[in-house]
Design an enzyme around this catalytic site. Structure first.
Site, PDB file in Angstrom:
ATOM      1  CD  GLU A  75       8.660 -30.466  22.928  1.00 51.50           C
ATOM      2  OE1 GLU A  75       8.722 -29.011  22.878  1.00 51.50           O
ATOM      3  OE2 GLU A  75       7.751 -30.857  22.969  1.00 51.50           O
ATOM      4  CG  HIS A  81       9.744 -32.119  28.026  1.00 52.30           C
ATOM      5  ND1 HIS A  81       8.730 -31.947  28.874  1.00 52.30           N
ATOM      6  CD2 HIS A  81       9.461 -32.949  27.085  1.00 52.30           C
ATOM      7  CE1 HIS A  81       7.603 -32.442  28.096  1.00 52.30           C
ATOM      8  NE2 HIS A  81       8.242 -33.245  27.092  1.00 52.30           N
ATOM      9  CG  HIS A 122       5.956 -37.308  28.784  1.00 51.88           C
ATOM     10  ND1 HIS A 122       5.916 -37.942  27.595  1.00 51.88           N
ATOM     11  CD2 HIS A 122       6.327 -35.908  28.532  1.00 51.88           C
ATOM     12  CE1 HIS A 122       6.223 -36.790  26.805  1.00 51.88           C
ATOM     13  NE2 HIS A 122       6.460 -35.803  27.168  1.00 51.88           N
ATOM     14  CG  HIS A 135       3.395 -32.284  26.647  1.00 52.65           C
ATOM     15  ND1 HIS A 135       3.923 -31.511  25.600  1.00 52.65           N
ATOM     16  CD2 HIS A 135       4.464 -33.186  26.714  1.00 52.65           C
ATOM     17  CE1 HIS A 135       4.884 -31.981  24.991  1.00 52.65           C
ATOM     18  NE2 HIS A 135       5.436 -33.121  25.984  1.00 52.65           N
TER      19      HIS A 135
END
Ligand code: 13P
Ligand code: ZN
Length: 265
Positions: free
Chosen positions: A117, A140, A142, A212
């Site tokens: 990413e 980032h 999840h 996502h």
């Protein structure tokens, strides 16, 4: 020169490791899920900034003209947060952008290839700096509950999802005052995902990537974690009420608006 002797840098790396541990404990980091980048340029001495490259320079897909010469700690692609927590320098690396911003070198400690990413991370750092926003951190991850919400079409609306999560507990509006941006599904690691994310960051510090994950920007990695954690708490309250068979009432518009004056939002 041993950068482990740089106390300020190591303190920041310790905070990154601390948050990586939280991501794993929360169940937000299955296998290699999630990634972190932190701009550490200001923590490096002039001599450390000139550390020799490990291996060849790696070209970027687009030049990052606001990041020339900047140095980042970045988690490695395929690396597990539960191991970043234990040994950040075996599961991440320091990278230095070239003087024209068109490529980067890995400069410490091992040749760990940065997250897939990286296009999103660097484009976001570049964008925020270019507009004078001093956000050093991109996180980032999840989170199960928040990703779950993005599987429900009506919630893929910034105003609606923000209103819903704010209304579960007063802290949510206080801790995430700019609300949530929504990025419709894009292939992970692509420039399209990066560009769509930047657009949402014009107004928000937290963005949901449909089906996502979540991305937060800020100046402090603990605060980025706290923002996502608070949204996750709100989502859990919502889901537990629904699972108990009732629709949670949520705070009223008036109750939400009162927070603006009370907390200077
Ligand atoms: P990386 O292992 O390349 O960081 O990818 C994990 C991820 O969450 C992709 O979105
Ligand atoms: Zn991801």
């Amino acid at each position: 020169m041993n950068i482990r002797e740089n106390k300020n840098l190591m303190a920041e790396i310790d905070r990154i490791a601390e948050v990586a541990g939280y991501l794993w404990e929360r169940g937000w980091a299955e296998r290699n899920g999630g990634n972190i980048s932190v701009n550490v340029t200001n923590l490096m001495s002039e001599e450390e900034k000139r550390l020799p490259a490990i291996g060849e320079p790696i070209a970027l897909l687009e030049p990052m003209t606001a990041l020339c010469g900047h140095i980042f700690f970045v988690t490695g692609t395929g690396k597990r947060m539960r191991y970043v927590c234990k040994d950040p320098f075996c599961n991440g690396s320091l990278i230095r952008l070239s003087e024209d911003g068109a490529s980067f070198d890995i400069i410490a400690m091992q040749p760990v290839k940065p997250t897939s990413e990286l296009p999103s991370h660097l484009m976001i750092h570049n964008y925020l700096r270019a507009f004078g926003r001093d956000n050093r951190v991109v996180l980032h991850t999840h989170p199960t509950d928040l990703i779950g919400l993005t599987h429900c079409k009506p919630f893929l609306d910034s105003d609606r999802i923000t209103r819903l999560l704010w209304s579960m507990i007063p802290e949510c509006r206080i801790i995430v005052p700019k609300g949530i941006g929504i990025v419709p599904y894009e292939i992970p690691g692509t420039l399209d995902l990066a560009r769509a994310t930047i657009k949402q960051l014009e107004k928000h510090d937290v963005v949901f990537w449909e089906k996502h994950g979540i991305l937060a920007v800020g100046n402090d990695i603990i605060e980025c974690f706290d923002a996502i954690d608070t949204l996750s708490k709100s989502a859990q309250i919502f889901f537990s009420a629904r699972m108990a068979g009732y629709e949670p009432e949520g705070m009223t518009d008036r109750q939400l608006d009162d927070l603006v004056d009370a907390f200077g939002l």
